[in-house]
Design a protein around this motif. Structure first.
Motif, PDB file in Angstrom:
ATOM      1  N   GLU A  30     -22.802  11.651 -12.656  1.00  0.00           N
ATOM      2  CA  GLU A  30     -22.443  12.315 -13.599  1.00  0.00           C
ATOM      3  C   GLU A  30     -21.995  11.124 -15.513  1.00  0.00           C
ATOM      4  O   GLU A  30     -22.675  11.536 -15.982  1.00  0.00           O
ATOM      5  CB  GLU A  30     -21.970  13.514 -13.260  1.00  0.00           C
ATOM      6  CG  GLU A  30     -21.417  14.197 -14.484  1.00  0.00           C
ATOM      7  CD  GLU A  30     -20.763  15.409 -14.380  1.00  0.00           C
ATOM      8  OE1 GLU A  30     -20.028  15.482 -15.331  1.00  0.00           O
ATOM      9  OE2 GLU A  30     -20.430  16.038 -13.299  1.00  0.00           O
ATOM     10  N   ASN A  45     -26.133  16.270  -6.677  1.00  0.00           N
ATOM     11  CA  ASN A  45     -25.834  17.779  -6.974  1.00  0.00           C
ATOM     12  C   ASN A  45     -25.067  18.015  -5.777  1.00  0.00           C
ATOM     13  O   ASN A  45     -24.624  16.775  -4.834  1.00  0.00           O
ATOM     14  CB  ASN A  45     -27.320  18.253  -6.693  1.00  0.00           C
ATOM     15  CG  ASN A  45     -28.037  18.110  -5.152  1.00  0.00           C
ATOM     16  OD1 ASN A  45     -27.458  18.397  -4.410  1.00  0.00           O
ATOM     17  ND2 ASN A  45     -28.731  18.569  -5.379  1.00  0.00           N
ATOM     18  N   GLU A  46     -24.695  18.734  -5.692  1.00  0.00           N
ATOM     19  CA  GLU A  46     -23.287  20.200  -4.582  1.00  0.00           C
ATOM     20  C   GLU A  46     -24.426  19.836  -3.311  1.00  0.00           C
ATOM     21  O   GLU A  46     -23.698  20.594  -2.701  1.00  0.00           O
ATOM     22  CB  GLU A  46     -22.815  20.759  -5.192  1.00  0.00           C
ATOM     23  CG  GLU A  46     -22.120  20.607  -6.528  1.00  0.00           C
ATOM     24  CD  GLU A  46     -20.997  19.715  -5.832  1.00  0.00           C
ATOM     25  OE1 GLU A  46     -20.094  19.551  -5.146  1.00  0.00           O
ATOM     26  OE2 GLU A  46     -20.532  18.596  -6.974  1.00  0.00           O
ATOM     27  N   SER A  47     -25.458  20.186  -3.146  1.00  0.00           N
ATOM     28  CA  SER A  47     -26.293  19.598  -1.578  1.00  0.00           C
ATOM     29  C   SER A  47     -24.982  18.565  -1.171  1.00  0.00           C
ATOM     30  O   SER A  47     -24.018  18.039  -0.946  1.00  0.00           O
ATOM     31  CB  SER A  47     -27.200  19.732  -1.603  1.00  0.00           C
ATOM     32  OG  SER A  47     -27.814  18.151  -1.685  1.00  0.00           O
ATOM     33  N   LYS A 166     -30.455  21.877  -0.318  1.00  0.00           N
ATOM     34  CA  LYS A 166     -30.289  22.469  -1.672  1.00  0.00           C
ATOM     35  C   LYS A 166     -28.621  22.838  -2.053  1.00  0.00           C
ATOM     36  O   LYS A 166     -27.834  23.106  -1.950  1.00  0.00           O
ATOM     37  CB  LYS A 166     -30.451  23.859  -1.293  1.00  0.00           C
ATOM     38  CG  LYS A 166     -31.001  24.880  -2.447  1.00  0.00           C
ATOM     39  CD  LYS A 166     -30.589  26.352  -2.163  1.00  0.00           C
ATOM     40  CE  LYS A 166     -30.659  27.378  -3.111  1.00  0.00           C
ATOM     41  NZ  LYS A 166     -31.548  28.663  -2.719  1.00  0.00           N
ATOM     42  N   SER A 167     -28.907  22.385  -3.916  1.00  0.00           N
ATOM     43  CA  SER A 167     -27.764  22.889  -4.202  1.00  0.00           C
ATOM     44  C   SER A 167     -26.740  24.466  -4.701  1.00  0.00           C
ATOM     45  O   SER A 167     -27.069  25.150  -4.722  1.00  0.00           O
ATOM     46  CB  SER A 167     -27.171  21.695  -5.954  1.00  0.00           C
ATOM     47  OG  SER A 167     -26.048  22.352  -6.621  1.00  0.00           O
ATOM     48  N   THR A 169     -24.679  25.375  -5.911  1.00  0.00           N
ATOM     49  CA  THR A 169     -24.007  25.424  -7.779  1.00  0.00           C
ATOM     50  C   THR A 169     -25.126  26.051  -8.429  1.00  0.00           C
ATOM     51  O   THR A 169     -25.026  27.197  -9.671  1.00  0.00           O
ATOM     52  CB  THR A 169     -23.618  24.211  -7.881  1.00  0.00           C
ATOM     53  OG1 THR A 169     -24.154  23.706  -7.954  1.00  0.00           O
ATOM     54  CG2 THR A 169     -21.741  24.274  -7.412  1.00  0.00           C
ATOM     55  N   ASP A 170     -25.929  24.787  -8.433  1.00  0.00           N
ATOM     56  CA  ASP A 170     -27.664  26.038  -9.417  1.00  0.00           C
ATOM     57  C   ASP A 170     -29.187  25.537  -8.117  1.00  0.00           C
ATOM     58  O   ASP A 170     -30.027  25.887  -9.321  1.00  0.00           O
ATOM     59  CB  ASP A 170     -28.132  24.769 -10.349  1.00  0.00           C
ATOM     60  CG  ASP A 170     -28.264  23.145  -9.917  1.00  0.00           C
ATOM     61  OD1 ASP A 170     -27.943  22.626  -8.396  1.00  0.00           O
ATOM     62  OD2 ASP A 170     -28.136  21.964 -10.438  1.00  0.00           O
ATOM     63  N   SER A 171     -28.757  25.564  -7.488  1.00  0.00           N
ATOM     64  CA  SER A 171     -29.882  25.796  -6.705  1.00  0.00           C
ATOM     65  C   SER A 171     -31.097  24.645  -6.545  1.00  0.00           C
ATOM     66  O   SER A 171     -32.051  24.655  -6.366  1.00  0.00           O
ATOM     67  CB  SER A 171     -31.020  26.758  -6.485  1.00  0.00           C
ATOM     68  OG  SER A 171     -29.926  28.284  -6.297  1.00  0.00           O
ATOM     69  N   SER A 172     -30.593  23.437  -7.292  1.00  0.00           N
ATOM     70  CA  SER A 172     -31.078  22.626  -7.556  1.00  0.00           C
ATOM     71  C   SER A 172     -31.653  21.504  -6.207  1.00  0.00           C
ATOM     72  O   SER A 172     -30.768  21.683  -4.990  1.00  0.00           O
ATOM     73  CB  SER A 172     -31.219  21.463  -8.261  1.00  0.00           C
ATOM     74  OG  SER A 172     -29.567  20.880  -8.646  1.00  0.00           O
ATOM     75  N   GLN A 176     -33.207  15.616 -10.897  1.00  0.00           N
ATOM     76  CA  GLN A 176     -34.878  16.657 -11.444  1.00  0.00           C
ATOM     77  C   GLN A 176     -35.477  16.404 -11.894  1.00  0.00           C
ATOM     78  O   GLN A 176     -34.934  14.804 -12.570  1.00  0.00           O
ATOM     79  CB  GLN A 176     -33.611  18.109 -12.333  1.00  0.00           C
ATOM     80  CG  GLN A 176     -33.004  18.893 -11.105  1.00  0.00           C
ATOM     81  CD  GLN A 176     -33.872  19.410 -10.196  1.00  0.00           C
ATOM     82  OE1 GLN A 176     -34.127  20.632 -10.149  1.00  0.00           O
ATOM     83  NE2 GLN A 176     -33.107  19.346  -8.982  1.00  0.00           N
TER      84      GLN A 176
END
Length: 178
Positions: A30, A45-47, A166-167, A169-172, A176
């Protein structure tokens, strides 16, 4: 005996380095403005998978540095450190999914605690194994490290669409594509 003291000091420094680097790598992607190169080595991401990078890459760097320092004194060093890396990552996965499965949600303070405990375990176990002078095939363990490195690099951009990647927080999944 002096080698054991030096190795102990190195392990303390290694643990400290991994903890600090892991925290930094949590935010590095980030902070870099979502730079893809930085994303290869830090959480994108948060995965759970992306958070394993916070353990893997700092411990890999420590392993490489320690190898050049201790390779002649401890021929089992690569094996022991690889076992430590795998232990820390498995501990993280098992504990995270166990506690979130039981209580139905996750908490940052528990996730951070798991990270810290996993790193300490992942550094302590190789310390004990290395000093026990067990026999191992360091080429086999080197191949495991290479495969894990490639898995982290490849799955940053092309992760399987399963829960580990899978994250929440945003399902990413991974970086991306725009």
């Amino acid at each position: 005996m002096n080698n054991n003291i030096s190795f102990f000091k190195f392990q303390i420094l290694s643990t400290t380095f991994v903890l600090i680097s892991g925290v930094f790598l949590h935010f590095a992607y980030e902070w870099s403005g979502n730079n893809n190169f930085v994303g290869l080595f830090s959480a994108v991401n948060e995965s759970t998978w992306e958070h394993l990078k916070l353990i893997f890459f700092p411990m890999l760097i420590s392993l490489i540095i320690g190898y050049f320092i201790f390779k002649n004194e401890f021929p089992n060093y690569i094996c022991a450190k690889t076992i430590g890396i795998i232990t820390a990552m498995l501990f993280t996965i098992i504990l995270f999914y166990t506690y979130t499965g039981v209580i139905g949600t996750n908490y940052d303070f528990l996730n951070i605690s798991i990270f810290f405990i996993a790193v300490v375990m992942g550094e302590y176990i190789p310390y004990k194994l290395t000093l026990n002078n067990f026999t191992c095939n360091r080429y086999f363990y080197s191949i495991i490290l290479i495969l894990l490195t490639f898995a982290f690099l490849i799955f940053t951009f092309n992760p399987p669409e399963i829960g580990l990647f899978k994250s929440p927080t945003d399902s990413s999944y991974g970086i991306q594509k725009s």
